[in-house]
Design a protein around this motif. Structure first.
Motif, PDB file in Angstrom:
ATOM      1  N   ASN A  13       0.846  -1.192   0.000  1.00 35.83           N
ATOM      2  CA  ASN A  13       0.000   0.000   0.000  1.00 35.83           C
ATOM      3  C   ASN A  13       0.880   1.240   0.000  1.00 35.83           C
ATOM      4  OD1 ASN A  13       0.836   0.314   2.736  1.00 35.83           O
ATOM      5  ND2 ASN A  13      -0.827  -1.071   3.348  1.00 35.83           N
ATOM      6  N   GLU A  14       0.243   2.386   0.148  1.00 32.00           N
ATOM      7  CA  GLU A  14       0.980   3.642   0.062  1.00 32.00           C
ATOM      8  C   GLU A  14       2.034   3.770   1.155  1.00 32.00           C
ATOM      9  OE1 GLU A  14       0.040   8.460  -0.038  1.00 32.00           O
ATOM     10  OE2 GLU A  14      -1.589   7.000   0.173  1.00 32.00           O
ATOM     11  N   THR A  15       1.728   3.303   2.332  1.00 29.91           N
ATOM     12  CA  THR A  15       2.670   3.420   3.451  1.00 29.91           C
ATOM     13  C   THR A  15       3.720   2.315   3.438  1.00 29.91           C
ATOM     14  OG1 THR A  15       1.146   2.156   4.852  1.00 29.91           O
ATOM     15  CG2 THR A  15       0.964   4.568   4.905  1.00 29.91           C
ATOM     16  N   GLY A  56       4.990   4.256  -4.033  1.00 31.28           N
ATOM     17  CA  GLY A  56       3.854   4.524  -3.153  1.00 31.28           C
ATOM     18  C   GLY A  56       2.775   5.319  -3.871  1.00 31.28           C
ATOM     19  N   ASN A  57       3.180   6.327  -4.653  1.00 35.16           N
ATOM     20  CA  ASN A  57       2.205   7.128  -5.404  1.00 35.16           C
ATOM     21  C   ASN A  57       1.497   6.282  -6.455  1.00 35.16           C
ATOM     22  OD1 ASN A  57       2.820   9.487  -3.990  1.00 35.16           O
ATOM     23  ND2 ASN A  57       4.481  10.030  -5.399  1.00 35.16           N
ATOM     24  N   LYS A  67      -1.002   4.071  -4.872  1.00 29.24           N
ATOM     25  CA  LYS A  67      -2.164   4.863  -4.465  1.00 29.24           C
ATOM     26  C   LYS A  67      -3.097   5.089  -5.658  1.00 29.24           C
ATOM     27  CE  LYS A  67      -3.418   9.368  -2.503  1.00 29.24           C
ATOM     28  NZ  LYS A  67      -2.893  10.673  -1.994  1.00 29.24           N
ATOM     29  N   ASN A  68      -2.498   5.310  -6.824  1.00 31.96           N
ATOM     30  CA  ASN A  68      -3.286   5.535  -8.042  1.00 31.96           C
ATOM     31  C   ASN A  68      -3.724   4.237  -8.719  1.00 31.96           C
ATOM     32  OD1 ASN A  68      -3.018   8.378  -7.822  1.00 31.96           O
ATOM     33  ND2 ASN A  68      -1.008   8.293  -8.841  1.00 31.96           N
ATOM     34  N   LYS A  69      -3.294   3.108  -8.162  1.00 30.53           N
ATOM     35  CA  LYS A  69      -3.678   1.782  -8.680  1.00 30.53           C
ATOM     36  C   LYS A  69      -3.195   1.545 -10.123  1.00 30.53           C
ATOM     37  CE  LYS A  69      -5.855   0.914  -4.879  1.00 30.53           C
ATOM     38  NZ  LYS A  69      -5.302  -0.087  -3.890  1.00 30.53           N
TER      39      LYS A  69
END
Length: 215
Positions: free
Chosen positions: A86-88, A162-163, A166-168
């Motif tokens: 995931n992002e984190t 990570g970005n 987040k944007n899949k």
């Protein structure tokens, strides 16, 4: 005194020149016919030479011309595993089956050597696969299925990943350099190298290929 007998003297007939004129005329006609035949023969020979030259040029520019084969990834990519963080805590571990296509437009087979295909993310190598040596037949496309595994283990900077997570959407690049020979008329062999450079854009949510761009 004896009387002289009156004798009528006839003048000699003038010689007729017609036979000689006929012979000369026939000779001139025969020479003219021969000259015309020689001209026709010369024209036929010249036309045949021009035709042969055109045939040779066409043959050289089409059949004997060696073109560089093209290598691309096919759009029919199947994902057998797609695990992401995931992002984190960004990471990815993906396995997919892709089709490498070697398009040969030559009038002879293209035999290529073993080739290593490299897949990168943000210019970092995240996976490799070996494409076995093979042959693309004359004016045909060789299709080779390969199983590729890519993961984020080699990444040192994960902010961009990570970005993307987040944007899949995940973007990978696949590159390979093929070396081999094109064989023409079973006697002439010409070395040819070609490169594959494709960008894959993957939808992480649907686990499908969004776009495939090959240069």
């Amino acid at each position: 005194m004896a009387e002289k007998t009156n004798q009528q003297v006839y003048p000699l007939a003038p010689s007729n020149g017609n036979p000689r004129s006929d012979e000369e005329s026939n000779t001139l006609q025969s020479k003219e016919l021969k000259r015309k035949k020689r001209i026709k023969l010369a024209i036929y020979i010249a036309a045949f030479a021009v035709f042969q030259t055109i045939v040779i040029l066409v043959f050289a520019l089409t059949v004997m011309r060696v073109r560089t084969p093209k290598v691309r990834l096919g759009t029919d990519v199947t994902f057998s595993r797609l695990n992401t963080g995931n992002e984190t805590s960004p990471s990815f571990d993906i396995t997919f089956i892709a089709q490498v296509r070697v398009k040969n437009t030559n009038f002879g087979p293209y035999k290529y050597d073993n080739t290593a295909a490299i897949f990168t993310y943000q210019d970092v190598t995240v996976g490799t696969v070996t494409i076995p040596k093979g042959k693309a037949g004359l004016r045909s496309t060789k299709k080779v299925s390969v199983t590729v595994n890519v993961n984020s283990n080699a990444l040192t900077t994960l902010s961009n990943l990570g970005n993307d997570l987040k944007n899949k959407v995940l973007t990978l690049n696949g590159q390979a350099k093929f070396t081999g020979k094109v064989e023409l008329l079973f006697v002439m062999k010409k070395k040819k190298a070609t490169e594959m450079n494709c960008t894959m854009i993957i939808y992480l949510t649907s686990k499908k290929l969004k776009d495939l761009i090959c240069e």
